[in-house]
Design a protein around this motif. Structure first.
Motif, PDB file in Angstrom:
ATOM      1  N   ARG A 140      25.755 -49.311  -9.100  1.00  0.00           N
ATOM      2  CA  ARG A 140      24.946 -48.488 -10.014  1.00  0.00           C
ATOM      3  C   ARG A 140      25.829 -47.726 -10.997  1.00  0.00           C
ATOM      4  O   ARG A 140      25.484 -47.592 -12.176  1.00  0.00           O
ATOM      5  N   CYS A 141      26.967 -47.230 -10.526  1.00  0.00           N
ATOM      6  CA  CYS A 141      27.903 -46.529 -11.419  1.00  0.00           C
ATOM      7  C   CYS A 141      28.411 -47.481 -12.498  1.00  0.00           C
ATOM      8  O   CYS A 141      28.427 -47.144 -13.693  1.00  0.00           O
ATOM      9  N   VAL A 142      28.835 -48.653 -12.079  1.00  0.00           N
ATOM     10  CA  VAL A 142      29.376 -49.631 -13.017  1.00  0.00           C
ATOM     11  C   VAL A 142      28.310 -50.055 -14.026  1.00  0.00           C
ATOM     12  O   VAL A 142      28.579 -50.143 -15.232  1.00  0.00           O
ATOM     13  N   GLU A 143      27.101 -50.287 -13.553  1.00  0.00           N
ATOM     14  CA  GLU A 143      26.032 -50.738 -14.446  1.00  0.00           C
ATOM     15  C   GLU A 143      25.674 -49.675 -15.481  1.00  0.00           C
ATOM     16  O   GLU A 143      25.402 -49.997 -16.642  1.00  0.00           O
ATOM     17  N   ALA A 144      25.676 -48.405 -15.080  1.00  0.00           N
ATOM     18  CA  ALA A 144      25.343 -47.333 -16.023  1.00  0.00           C
ATOM     19  C   ALA A 144      26.351 -47.290 -17.166  1.00  0.00           C
ATOM     20  O   ALA A 144      25.989 -47.088 -18.334  1.00  0.00           O
ATOM     21  N   ILE A 145      27.620 -47.484 -16.848  1.00  0.00           N
ATOM     22  CA  ILE A 145      28.656 -47.481 -17.873  1.00  0.00           C
ATOM     23  C   ILE A 145      28.614 -48.768 -18.683  1.00  0.00           C
ATOM     24  O   ILE A 145      28.770 -48.766 -19.911  1.00  0.00           O
ATOM     25  N   ALA A 146      28.389 -49.891 -18.008  1.00  0.00           N
ATOM     26  CA  ALA A 146      28.369 -51.186 -18.688  1.00  0.00           C
ATOM     27  C   ALA A 146      27.265 -51.257 -19.729  1.00  0.00           C
ATOM     28  O   ALA A 146      27.430 -51.883 -20.785  1.00  0.00           O
ATOM     29  N   GLU A 147      26.131 -50.645 -19.456  1.00  0.00           N
ATOM     30  CA  GLU A 147      25.032 -50.655 -20.421  1.00  0.00           C
ATOM     31  C   GLU A 147      25.456 -50.026 -21.751  1.00  0.00           C
ATOM     32  O   GLU A 147      25.128 -50.523 -22.828  1.00  0.00           O
ATOM     33  N   VAL A 148      26.194 -48.927 -21.660  1.00  0.00           N
ATOM     34  CA  VAL A 148      26.669 -48.247 -22.870  1.00  0.00           C
ATOM     35  C   VAL A 148      27.706 -49.109 -23.582  1.00  0.00           C
ATOM     36  O   VAL A 148      27.690 -49.255 -24.808  1.00  0.00           O
ATOM     37  N   ILE A 149      28.628 -49.681 -22.820  1.00  0.00           N
ATOM     38  CA  ILE A 149      29.663 -50.531 -23.423  1.00  0.00           C
ATOM     39  C   ILE A 149      29.026 -51.722 -24.130  1.00  0.00           C
ATOM     40  O   ILE A 149      29.387 -52.065 -25.268  1.00  0.00           O
ATOM     41  N   ALA A 150      28.061 -52.364 -23.482  1.00  0.00           N
ATOM     42  CA  ALA A 150      27.408 -53.531 -24.074  1.00  0.00           C
ATOM     43  C   ALA A 150      26.655 -53.158 -25.343  1.00  0.00           C
ATOM     44  O   ALA A 150      26.682 -53.885 -26.342  1.00  0.00           O
ATOM     45  N   ALA A 151      25.978 -52.012 -25.310  1.00  0.00           N
ATOM     46  CA  ALA A 151      25.199 -51.590 -26.472  1.00  0.00           C
ATOM     47  C   ALA A 151      26.100 -51.299 -27.665  1.00  0.00           C
ATOM     48  O   ALA A 151      25.749 -51.583 -28.815  1.00  0.00           O
ATOM     49  N   LEU A 163      34.784 -54.220 -17.896  1.00  0.00           N
ATOM     50  CA  LEU A 163      35.340 -53.012 -18.492  1.00  0.00           C
ATOM     51  C   LEU A 163      34.882 -51.768 -17.727  1.00  0.00           C
ATOM     52  O   LEU A 163      35.676 -50.853 -17.464  1.00  0.00           O
ATOM     53  N   ALA A 164      33.610 -51.739 -17.371  1.00  0.00           N
ATOM     54  CA  ALA A 164      33.075 -50.586 -16.648  1.00  0.00           C
ATOM     55  C   ALA A 164      33.698 -50.457 -15.270  1.00  0.00           C
ATOM     56  O   ALA A 164      33.986 -49.348 -14.804  1.00  0.00           O
ATOM     57  N   SER A 165      33.929 -51.575 -14.609  1.00  0.00           N
ATOM     58  CA  SER A 165      34.541 -51.510 -13.275  1.00  0.00           C
ATOM     59  C   SER A 165      35.982 -51.014 -13.373  1.00  0.00           C
ATOM     60  O   SER A 165      36.481 -50.322 -12.477  1.00  0.00           O
ATOM     61  N   GLY A 166      36.658 -51.346 -14.489  1.00  0.00           N
ATOM     62  CA  GLY A 166      38.000 -50.814 -14.686  1.00  0.00           C
ATOM     63  C   GLY A 166      38.001 -49.307 -14.835  1.00  0.00           C
ATOM     64  O   GLY A 166      38.863 -48.609 -14.276  1.00  0.00           O
ATOM     65  N   LEU A 167      37.023 -48.776 -15.562  1.00  0.00           N
ATOM     66  CA  LEU A 167      36.933 -47.329 -15.737  1.00  0.00           C
ATOM     67  C   LEU A 167      36.614 -46.635 -14.415  1.00  0.00           C
ATOM     68  O   LEU A 167      37.240 -45.623 -14.071  1.00  0.00           O
ATOM     69  N   THR A 168      35.668 -47.170 -13.653  1.00  0.00           N
ATOM     70  CA  THR A 168      35.322 -46.525 -12.380  1.00  0.00           C
ATOM     71  C   THR A 168      36.480 -46.629 -11.391  1.00  0.00           C
ATOM     72  O   THR A 168      36.733 -45.699 -10.621  1.00  0.00           O
ATOM     73  N   GLY A 169      37.192 -47.749 -11.410  1.00  0.00           N
ATOM     74  CA  GLY A 169      38.344 -47.882 -10.519  1.00  0.00           C
ATOM     75  C   GLY A 169      39.431 -46.888 -10.851  1.00  0.00           C
ATOM     76  O   GLY A 169      40.024 -46.263  -9.962  1.00  0.00           O
TER      77      GLY A 169
END
Length: 215
Positions: A140-151, A163-169
Motif C-alpha cells: 500500500r505504501c509503494v502503490e500510494a507513491i507509485a500513483e503520484v510518480i506515474a501521474a 521507483l516507489a519501492s526504491g524510495l520506501t526502501g
C-alpha cells in the motif's frame, strides 16, 4: 530483549470498559510484551498481567496469542500505510511529498514502544500469514507513491512501482539505521538528508510534460 516494566497499580485493576476501548487496551499491552519478548517467548499470562485483566477477559477478545499478534501487526502496517498515503495527499508539491514520505517512515520507526519491530524485525517473518500482512501493508505504501510518480512522469505501472519501492526502501533502511543514533542526528536533519538524496534521483525522471522536476 527485556521484559516490559510492570503496569502501574491503577491500571492493574480490571474495570468495565466499552468493548472497543478494552480491545485497544489489550493491543497496547500486547505490543509492549511482544516488542520486549518476541512472539515465541511472550505468553498470554504476560499480556493479561500487563493489561491488568484476567486471562478470561483477554480470551473474550482474542482466541489465542497468534490471533492477538496478527491483529496487532495488521494495525501497525495499516498505520504506516496511512501515514504514507496522507503524505502523498497532503500537497501537490512533489519535493514536499518526498520529504513527507521519508518523514512518515522516520515517525513510524521513532514512535513510542518500538512497534516497528513487529513489522520489520518480527521473529515470525517467515510465517506465511505474517509475511502476507506485512507485504500487503508495504505494498500500500509503494502503490500510494507509485500513483503520484506515474501521474507526473507517465511511467508505466511497473516502472512507477519500482521507483516507489526504491524510495520506501531508502526511507525504511535509513530510519532503522538512524534510530539508535538519533542522539547525534536529529529527526529533522536525518529526514532532510535522506529526502534530499531521494529527490535528486526522483527529480531526474522526465515528467509527463517533457520537463524535469525543479531542484
Amino acid at each position: 530483549m527485556h521484559p516490559p516494566s510492570p503496569a502501574p497499580a491503577a491500571n492493574r485493576r480490571t474495570a468495565r470498559l466499552p468493548r472497543g476501548a478494552r480491545r485497544v487496551q489489550l493491543l497496547r499491552a500486547a505490543q509492549d510484551v511482544f516488542v520486549a519478548q518476541g512472539f515465541h517467548a511472550a505468553a498470554m499470562d504476560d499480556i493479561a498481567d500487563r493489561a491488568g485483566v484476567s486471562k478470561p477477559v483477554l480470551y473474550q477478545h482474542f482466541p489465542g496469542k497468534r490471533e492477538l499478534y496478527l491483529a496487532l501487526l495488521e494495525e501497525q502496517v495499516s498505520g504506516l500505510a496511512d501515514r504514507v498515503a496522507d503524505a502523498m495527499a497532503a500537497t501537490d508539491n512533489n519535493r514536499a511529498r518526498v520529504d513527507a514520505a521519508v518523514g512518515a517512515y522516520f515517525d513510524f520507526i521513532d514512535a513510542d514502544g518500538e512497534a516497528f519491530r513487529l513489522v520489520f524485525e518480527s521473529d515470525l517473518r517467515n510465517d506465511a500469514e505474517v509475511r502476507a500482512i506485512v507485504d500487503r501493508g508495504i505494498g500500500r505504501c509503494v502503490e500510494a507513491i507509485a500513483e503520484v510518480i506515474a501521474a507526473d512522469t507517465g511511467a508505466d505501472p511497473e516502472r512507477a512501482l519500482l521507483l516507489a519501492s526504491g524510495l520506501t526502501g531508502l526511507a525504511e533502511t535509513s530510519a532503522r539505521w538512524w534510530l539508535p543514533r538519533k542522539g547525534t542526528v536529529s529527526r529533522d536533519e536525518a529526514v532532510s538528508l535522506m529526502s534530499a538524496l531521494a529527490w535528486r534521483g526522483i527529480s531526474g525522471v522526465p515528467r509527463i510534460d517533457g520537463g524535469h522536476a525543479p531542484d
